[in-house]
Design a protein around this motif. Structure first.
Motif, PDB file in Angstrom:
ATOM      1  N   GLY A   1     -69.640  77.007  11.196  1.00  0.00           N
ATOM      2  CA  GLY A   1     -70.117  78.268  10.628  1.00  0.00           C
ATOM      3  C   GLY A   1     -69.792  79.509  11.443  1.00  0.00           C
ATOM      4  O   GLY A   1     -70.217  80.607  11.109  1.00  0.00           O
ATOM      5  N   MET A   2     -69.021  79.348  12.520  1.00  0.00           N
ATOM      6  CA  MET A   2     -68.691  80.508  13.363  1.00  0.00           C
ATOM      7  C   MET A   2     -67.431  81.217  12.883  1.00  0.00           C
ATOM      8  O   MET A   2     -66.558  80.609  12.285  1.00  0.00           O
ATOM      9  CB  MET A   2     -68.451  80.063  14.814  1.00  0.00           C
ATOM     10  N   SER A   3     -67.355  82.500  13.219  1.00  0.00           N
ATOM     11  CA  SER A   3     -66.139  83.272  12.930  1.00  0.00           C
ATOM     12  C   SER A   3     -65.050  82.853  13.917  1.00  0.00           C
ATOM     13  O   SER A   3     -65.333  82.211  14.929  1.00  0.00           O
ATOM     14  CB  SER A   3     -66.424  84.763  13.095  1.00  0.00           C
ATOM     15  N   VAL A   4     -63.818  83.233  13.628  1.00  0.00           N
ATOM     16  CA  VAL A   4     -62.681  82.875  14.483  1.00  0.00           C
ATOM     17  C   VAL A   4     -62.886  83.389  15.909  1.00  0.00           C
ATOM     18  O   VAL A   4     -62.670  82.665  16.890  1.00  0.00           O
ATOM     19  CB  VAL A   4     -61.353  83.421  13.894  1.00  0.00           C
ATOM     20  N   SER A   5     -63.335  84.647  16.046  1.00  0.00           N
ATOM     21  CA  SER A   5     -63.508  85.197  17.395  1.00  0.00           C
ATOM     22  C   SER A   5     -64.660  84.499  18.130  1.00  0.00           C
ATOM     23  O   SER A   5     -64.583  84.273  19.340  1.00  0.00           O
ATOM     24  CB  SER A   5     -63.735  86.709  17.352  1.00  0.00           C
ATOM     25  N   GLU A   6     -65.711  84.127  17.392  1.00  0.00           N
ATOM     26  CA  GLU A   6     -66.829  83.410  18.029  1.00  0.00           C
ATOM     27  C   GLU A   6     -66.384  82.033  18.508  1.00  0.00           C
ATOM     28  O   GLU A   6     -66.822  81.562  19.559  1.00  0.00           O
ATOM     29  CB  GLU A   6     -68.000  83.273  17.048  1.00  0.00           C
ATOM     30  N   ARG A   7     -65.497  81.400  17.731  1.00  0.00           N
ATOM     31  CA  ARG A   7     -64.990  80.083  18.155  1.00  0.00           C
ATOM     32  C   ARG A   7     -64.219  80.187  19.459  1.00  0.00           C
ATOM     33  O   ARG A   7     -64.377  79.373  20.360  1.00  0.00           O
ATOM     34  CB  ARG A   7     -64.060  79.497  17.080  1.00  0.00           C
ATOM     35  N   ALA A   8     -63.373  81.234  19.541  1.00  0.00           N
ATOM     36  CA  ALA A   8     -62.582  81.443  20.760  1.00  0.00           C
ATOM     37  C   ALA A   8     -63.507  81.695  21.956  1.00  0.00           C
ATOM     38  O   ALA A   8     -63.294  81.156  23.044  1.00  0.00           O
ATOM     39  CB  ALA A   8     -61.626  82.619  20.566  1.00  0.00           C
ATOM     40  N   GLN A   9     -64.558  82.490  21.727  1.00  0.00           N
ATOM     41  CA  GLN A   9     -65.508  82.776  22.810  1.00  0.00           C
ATOM     42  C   GLN A   9     -66.295  81.524  23.213  1.00  0.00           C
ATOM     43  O   GLN A   9     -66.605  81.332  24.381  1.00  0.00           O
ATOM     44  CB  GLN A   9     -66.481  83.885  22.384  1.00  0.00           C
ATOM     45  N   THR A  10     -66.579  80.671  22.222  1.00  0.00           N
ATOM     46  CA  THR A  10     -67.298  79.425  22.517  1.00  0.00           C
ATOM     47  C   THR A  10     -66.421  78.492  23.348  1.00  0.00           C
ATOM     48  O   THR A  10     -66.907  77.828  24.266  1.00  0.00           O
ATOM     49  CB  THR A  10     -67.752  78.731  21.214  1.00  0.00           C
ATOM     50  N   ALA A  11     -65.130  78.458  23.043  1.00  0.00           N
ATOM     51  CA  ALA A  11     -64.195  77.637  23.828  1.00  0.00           C
ATOM     52  C   ALA A  11     -64.197  78.099  25.284  1.00  0.00           C
ATOM     53  O   ALA A  11     -64.261  77.283  26.213  1.00  0.00           O
ATOM     54  CB  ALA A  11     -62.786  77.718  23.235  1.00  0.00           C
ATOM     55  N   GLU A  12     -64.160  79.415  25.486  1.00  0.00           N
ATOM     56  CA  GLU A  12     -64.195  79.967  26.855  1.00  0.00           C
ATOM     57  C   GLU A  12     -65.512  79.614  27.549  1.00  0.00           C
ATOM     58  O   GLU A  12     -65.530  79.263  28.729  1.00  0.00           O
ATOM     59  CB  GLU A  12     -64.030  81.500  26.831  1.00  0.00           C
ATOM     60  N   LEU A  13     -66.608  79.707  26.791  1.00  0.00           N
ATOM     61  CA  LEU A  13     -67.935  79.385  27.331  1.00  0.00           C
ATOM     62  C   LEU A  13     -67.983  77.927  27.798  1.00  0.00           C
ATOM     63  O   LEU A  13     -68.459  77.624  28.897  1.00  0.00           O
ATOM     64  CB  LEU A  13     -69.003  79.642  26.257  1.00  0.00           C
ATOM     65  N   LEU A  14     -67.451  77.022  26.975  1.00  0.00           N
ATOM     66  CA  LEU A  14     -67.492  75.599  27.337  1.00  0.00           C
ATOM     67  C   LEU A  14     -66.628  75.318  28.562  1.00  0.00           C
ATOM     68  O   LEU A  14     -66.961  74.471  29.389  1.00  0.00           O
ATOM     69  CB  LEU A  14     -67.055  74.717  26.164  1.00  0.00           C
ATOM     70  N   LYS A  15     -65.517  76.027  28.684  1.00  0.00           N
ATOM     71  CA  LYS A  15     -64.683  75.853  29.883  1.00  0.00           C
ATOM     72  C   LYS A  15     -65.443  76.290  31.130  1.00  0.00           C
ATOM     73  O   LYS A  15     -65.366  75.640  32.166  1.00  0.00           O
ATOM     74  CB  LYS A  15     -63.378  76.651  29.749  1.00  0.00           C
ATOM     75  N   ARG A  16     -66.200  77.390  31.005  1.00  0.00           N
ATOM     76  CA  ARG A  16     -66.989  77.875  32.151  1.00  0.00           C
ATOM     77  C   ARG A  16     -68.092  76.896  32.528  1.00  0.00           C
ATOM     78  O   ARG A  16     -68.268  76.565  33.694  1.00  0.00           O
ATOM     79  CB  ARG A  16     -67.645  79.225  31.831  1.00  0.00           C
ATOM     80  N   ILE A  17     -68.842  76.428  31.517  1.00  0.00           N
ATOM     81  CA  ILE A  17     -70.025  75.621  31.842  1.00  0.00           C
ATOM     82  C   ILE A  17     -69.691  74.183  32.210  1.00  0.00           C
ATOM     83  O   ILE A  17     -70.548  73.459  32.696  1.00  0.00           O
ATOM     84  CB  ILE A  17     -71.088  75.658  30.716  1.00  0.00           C
TER      85      ILE A  17
ATOM     86  N   SER B   1     -58.410  73.178  21.983  1.00  0.00           N
ATOM     87  CA  SER B   1     -58.558  74.219  23.001  1.00  0.00           C
ATOM     88  C   SER B   1     -59.536  73.842  24.121  1.00  0.00           C
ATOM     89  O   SER B   1     -59.534  74.468  25.173  1.00  0.00           O
ATOM     90  CB  SER B   1     -58.984  75.536  22.354  1.00  0.00           C
ATOM     91  N   ILE B   2     -60.389  72.818  23.901  1.00  0.00           N
ATOM     92  CA  ILE B   2     -61.393  72.512  24.939  1.00  0.00           C
ATOM     93  C   ILE B   2     -61.297  71.117  25.543  1.00  0.00           C
ATOM     94  O   ILE B   2     -61.734  70.910  26.670  1.00  0.00           O
ATOM     95  CB  ILE B   2     -62.840  72.690  24.407  1.00  0.00           C
ATOM     96  N   ALA B   3     -60.754  70.147  24.803  1.00  0.00           N
ATOM     97  CA  ALA B   3     -60.908  68.739  25.210  1.00  0.00           C
ATOM     98  C   ALA B   3     -60.011  68.352  26.379  1.00  0.00           C
ATOM     99  O   ALA B   3     -58.818  68.615  26.364  1.00  0.00           O
ATOM    100  CB  ALA B   3     -60.633  67.827  24.027  1.00  0.00           C
TER     101      ALA B   3
END
Length: 250
Positions: free
Chosen positions: A181-197, A215-217
């Motif tokens: 349910g996320m927008s494209v930009s939110e998905r990209a930001q979530t990928a960055e967030l998961l890389k950080r955490i 992008s994350i696995a």
């Protein structure tokens, strides 16, 4: 090289089985997750993905097999003890307190507030404030700290819930379809967030969005009928004939 030992996986699932009325939702599953690893579990509906998370966090009891987390057997532990041991889980639908501010949502998740009476005598100490501000920065909500959580966008609510888990500093973080349910930009930001955490902790994600998975696995596990069908890099999994037949071909 005789003195060299492979680092132990943070999570070792072996022979894990759960039956519901004779139907094996998870069937003799083996899964090993390393420290600082982002593992994504994919597979068709009914493959047993969410059930695996339910088993790890103690929501569902295994019929057989073992789940070792940091050397502790989780299958015998209660749900709240599993949380205390360092396992955090986010469900598909965000469960935040909509009428409280972002700050208050994060503050309530601070571990001191979890103990008996802890919530009653909870002091907003400098330590708590510092932790809330640190996590808010990590999830990109510094500018929304004093906004009501109900006013956040869908994606921001998901990040807030991830932040609420991070307040407890889990060693293993499990996320069920975090970008649905996320927008494209939110998905990209979530990928960055998961890389950080994932620096300093392991992350286990269930996801259907293949671009996001890519992008994350670090590693992808494909489940089918409660068993591991394939495992490896995204490229290896995507080109696996068995995976194409049962999942990606549809």
């Amino acid at each position: 090289m005789s003195g060299f030992q492979m680092p132990k996986p943070v999570l070792a699932i072996e022979g894990l089985t759960v039956s519901f009325d004779g139907f094996k939702a998870v069937d003799d599953l083996n899964l090993y997750l390393d420290r600082n690893e982002v593992r994504v579990v994919i597979g068709p509906n009914g493959a047993g993905k969410t059930t695996v998370l339910d088993l790890i966090c103690g929501k569902t009891r295994a019929t057989g097999g073992s789940i070792q987390f940091d050397g502790r057997e989780l299958t015998k532990m209660k749900e709240f003890d599993i949380v205390r041991a360092g396992v955090g889980r986010k469900f598909q639908n965000p469960s935040i307190y909509e009428n409280l501010s972002v700050f208050e949502n994060l503050e309530m998740s601070y571990p001191a507030g979890r103990k008996v009476f802890g919530a009653l005598f909870f002091k907003r100490s400098a330590e708590v404030i510092a932790r809330v501000e640190e996590i808010a920065a990590e999830i990109g909500l510094t500018g929304q700290l004093y906004s009501e959580a109900g006013l956040l966008s869908h994606g921001q609510k998901q990040w807030l819930e991830i932040g609420m888990l991070l307040m407890q500093d889990p060693e293993l973080l499990m996320l069920d379809e975090p970008v649905a349910g996320m927008s494209v930009s939110e998905r990209a930001q979530t990928a960055e967030l998961l890389k950080r955490i994932s620096q300093g902790r392991s992350v286990l994600v269930i996801e259907h969005d293949m671009e996001f998975v890519k992008s994350i696995a670090h590693k992808v596990t494909v489940l089918h009928q409660g068993k591991v069908l394939a495992e490896g890099s995204m490229e290896a999994v995507q080109s696996n004939p068995k995976v194409i037949e049962v999942y990606l071909g549809h």
